[in-house]
Design a protein around this motif. Sequence first.
Motif, PDB file in Angstrom:
ATOM      1  N   TRP A  99     -12.883  84.037  78.219  1.00 48.09           N
ATOM      2  CA  TRP A  99     -13.362  83.632  76.895  1.00 48.09           C
ATOM      3  C   TRP A  99     -14.790  83.162  77.078  1.00 48.09           C
ATOM      4  N   LYS A 100     -15.712  83.789  76.335  1.00 48.03           N
ATOM      5  CA  LYS A 100     -17.128  83.462  76.481  1.00 48.03           C
ATOM      6  C   LYS A 100     -17.428  82.175  75.714  1.00 48.03           C
ATOM      7  N   THR A 101     -17.749  81.148  76.448  1.00 48.24           N
ATOM      8  CA  THR A 101     -17.952  79.818  75.891  1.00 48.24           C
ATOM      9  C   THR A 101     -18.977  79.831  74.750  1.00 48.24           C
ATOM     10  N   VAL A 102     -18.598  79.221  73.647  1.00 43.97           N
ATOM     11  CA  VAL A 102     -19.515  78.992  72.528  1.00 43.97           C
ATOM     12  C   VAL A 102     -19.362  77.527  72.109  1.00 43.97           C
ATOM     13  N   PRO A 103     -20.373  76.954  71.479  1.00 45.52           N
ATOM     14  CA  PRO A 103     -20.299  75.538  71.103  1.00 45.52           C
ATOM     15  C   PRO A 103     -19.140  75.252  70.147  1.00 45.52           C
ATOM     16  N   TRP A 104     -18.555  74.080  70.309  1.00 49.40           N
ATOM     17  CA  TRP A 104     -17.492  73.621  69.415  1.00 49.40           C
ATOM     18  C   TRP A 104     -17.893  72.290  68.776  1.00 49.40           C
ATOM     19  N   ASP A 105     -17.225  71.961  67.715  1.00 49.57           N
ATOM     20  CA  ASP A 105     -17.413  70.700  66.999  1.00 49.57           C
ATOM     21  C   ASP A 105     -16.522  69.643  67.643  1.00 49.57           C
ATOM     22  N   ASN A 106     -17.125  68.591  68.209  1.00 51.72           N
ATOM     23  CA  ASN A 106     -16.298  67.562  68.858  1.00 51.72           C
ATOM     24  C   ASN A 106     -15.793  66.506  67.881  1.00 51.72           C
ATOM     25  N   HIS A 107     -15.991  66.744  66.587  1.00 54.60           N
ATOM     26  CA  HIS A 107     -15.427  65.898  65.541  1.00 54.60           C
ATOM     27  C   HIS A 107     -15.767  64.420  65.746  1.00 54.60           C
ATOM     28  N   GLY A 108     -17.072  64.191  65.836  1.00 62.44           N
ATOM     29  CA  GLY A 108     -17.521  62.811  65.956  1.00 62.44           C
ATOM     30  C   GLY A 108     -17.182  62.165  67.282  1.00 62.44           C
ATOM     31  N   GLY A 109     -17.128  62.975  68.351  1.00 65.86           N
ATOM     32  CA  GLY A 109     -16.838  62.427  69.677  1.00 65.86           C
ATOM     33  C   GLY A 109     -15.368  62.179  69.909  1.00 65.86           C
ATOM     34  N   ARG A 110     -14.493  63.008  69.306  1.00 65.39           N
ATOM     35  CA  ARG A 110     -13.054  62.760  69.443  1.00 65.39           C
ATOM     36  C   ARG A 110     -12.270  63.902  70.084  1.00 65.39           C
ATOM     37  N   VAL A 111     -12.877  65.078  70.223  1.00 66.81           N
ATOM     38  CA  VAL A 111     -12.166  66.219  70.817  1.00 66.81           C
ATOM     39  C   VAL A 111     -13.149  67.044  71.649  1.00 66.81           C
ATOM     40  N   THR A 112     -12.764  67.378  72.871  1.00 66.34           N
ATOM     41  CA  THR A 112     -13.592  68.272  73.683  1.00 66.34           C
ATOM     42  C   THR A 112     -12.715  69.054  74.641  1.00 66.34           C
ATOM     43  N   LEU A 113     -13.329  69.927  75.423  1.00 64.75           N
ATOM     44  CA  LEU A 113     -12.637  70.808  76.366  1.00 64.75           C
ATOM     45  C   LEU A 113     -13.274  70.703  77.741  1.00 64.75           C
ATOM     46  N   ALA A 114     -12.483  71.015  78.774  1.00 61.09           N
ATOM     47  CA  ALA A 114     -13.010  71.063  80.143  1.00 61.09           C
ATOM     48  C   ALA A 114     -12.197  72.058  80.961  1.00 61.09           C
ATOM     49  N   GLY A 115     -12.781  72.512  82.065  1.00 66.42           N
ATOM     50  CA  GLY A 115     -12.089  73.448  82.949  1.00 66.42           C
ATOM     51  C   GLY A 115     -11.860  74.790  82.287  1.00 66.42           C
ATOM     52  N   ASP A 116     -10.729  75.415  82.603  1.00 66.15           N
ATOM     53  CA  ASP A 116     -10.433  76.737  82.058  1.00 66.15           C
ATOM     54  C   ASP A 116     -10.301  76.733  80.540  1.00 66.15           C
ATOM     55  N   ALA A 117      -9.998  75.609  79.940  1.00 61.71           N
ATOM     56  CA  ALA A 117      -9.958  75.553  78.481  1.00 61.71           C
ATOM     57  C   ALA A 117     -11.342  75.778  77.889  1.00 61.71           C
ATOM     58  N   ALA A 118     -12.379  75.367  78.617  1.00 62.10           N
ATOM     59  CA  ALA A 118     -13.761  75.484  78.138  1.00 62.10           C
ATOM     60  C   ALA A 118     -14.426  76.785  78.569  1.00 62.10           C
ATOM     61  N   HIS A 119     -14.036  77.309  79.730  1.00 66.25           N
ATOM     62  CA  HIS A 119     -14.699  78.515  80.253  1.00 66.25           C
ATOM     63  C   HIS A 119     -13.766  79.304  81.172  1.00 66.25           C
ATOM     64  N   PRO A 120     -12.708  79.916  80.622  1.00 65.41           N
ATOM     65  CA  PRO A 120     -11.822  80.749  81.458  1.00 65.41           C
ATOM     66  C   PRO A 120     -12.561  81.977  81.958  1.00 65.41           C
ATOM     67  N   MET A 121     -12.513  82.191  83.263  1.00 64.95           N
ATOM     68  CA  MET A 121     -13.336  83.235  83.879  1.00 64.95           C
ATOM     69  C   MET A 121     -12.533  84.022  84.890  1.00 64.95           C
ATOM     70  N   HIS A 122     -13.091  85.131  85.343  1.00 63.12           N
ATOM     71  CA  HIS A 122     -12.476  85.913  86.403  1.00 63.12           C
ATOM     72  C   HIS A 122     -12.665  85.185  87.738  1.00 63.12           C
ATOM     73  N   PRO A 123     -11.751  85.406  88.693  1.00 62.49           N
ATOM     74  CA  PRO A 123     -11.730  84.562  89.905  1.00 62.49           C
ATOM     75  C   PRO A 123     -12.482  85.104  91.111  1.00 62.49           C
ATOM     76  N   ASN A 124     -13.272  86.171  90.962  1.00 66.34           N
ATOM     77  CA  ASN A 124     -13.705  86.907  92.150  1.00 66.34           C
ATOM     78  C   ASN A 124     -14.693  86.197  93.065  1.00 66.34           C
TER      79      ASN A 124
END
Length: 406
Positions: free
Chosen positions: A300-325
């Motif tokens: 999934w190609k990371t694009v900006p998200w709305d963190n809803h006033g500093g209450r929701v964010t993403l990290a790791g594969d949730a934020a940038h799932p990538m191929h493992p090579n």
Amino acid sequence: MTQVNSGRGPRIAIIGAGVTGLLLAQGFKKIGFDVTVYEKQEGVESKFREWTMALHWALPIFQTILPDDIQNDIRSTYTNPFHPYDKENEIVYFYHGFTGESLLEIPVPGRRISRTRLRRLCCRGLDIQWGHLVQDIVVPDEESAPVTINFDGKEPATADLVIGTDGAHSKIRTWLFGEEAAKCQETGYVLANGIVWYKSADQAKFTRGHDTIGSIARLPGGMAFLTSQDVGDPEDPLTWSFHIARMWYDPEVKFTDGAEAITLAKSTMSDPAICERFRSTFQNIDEERSKMFASQLHHWKTVPWDNHGGRVTLAGDAAHPMHPNRGQGLNQALNDIDKIIAQFIRVRDEGGSFTVKDALNEYEKDVFVRGRKAVLDSLEDTKAMTSPEPEMFKTESAHGTRGLAK
């Protein structure tokens, strides 16, 4: 309704007790924040999803975020805890899949780690609510109001901050973007992945070879990978298990596991022209004890998200799932954690002048750009890894030009 730890600072809920979620929770705990982790599975080993992970350029971050008691036991997570790791670098070996010729030897200041054993260790001292499958979250318009997390068959919880570390098919990312925009994309490449054993001590010794980080055979249109997963008794090869993987192009293959996945992986390595030790590593596995699964690679190609006033964010594969090579997933996740923890140290030390919203905004300015680049780079890595001519890999791949560096 459950309130996430109402002790120190903002109430933080981490969704997902994978490696990223647990390491992030340990990082928060180390700097004095209370956090609760919610995980849909019933425990670390309730579902088989074991593989090994390469830890290389983010090793210094890894050593910084964990508390001393876990660092003292970290060797138990190494695929070979008996290896001294007394050199500046270990080596990742690349071979021509037919001739056996050495194509590349990449030095890395790294370790190879068991995903399951790292998760088991990093559960220590954390508040983890197992069996909590997120259905949705509710974020009120008022920025000071907490987030409500609704679970399947469980009492709802509230938190001031929700961080989705729930993997490539993140429920939190889906909530942020909607199902279609959050959906991972497939490119037609299959990865068969598994943990295997051998009935023959000679085969186990042959498969293990001399590497500690991994060996890869470049085959036309794909690759084969092997490394140790656990050296149980260094004197008894029948106690050794291995992580093997095979990647090739076939958009028709869907998820499969068990005996069917083993048969599929072996069929792609049956050509007598494939070099040793790779061919026998696949052909001679103990099918009764070994476990494999195969699925399409996705991103999934990371694009900006709305963190809803500093209450929701993403990290790791949730934020940038990538191929493992090029083994970037764990290292990029650690980079996320490092950025987040650095900003929350400011939240802790600067009081009301630097808020959780400020912290997320600073973190996201980095991850929106860095995460997208890492995903796009991983697609180029797959293209290079599957080029028709293995020899071109030395000069035309990121492996050949910059190794495993970020």
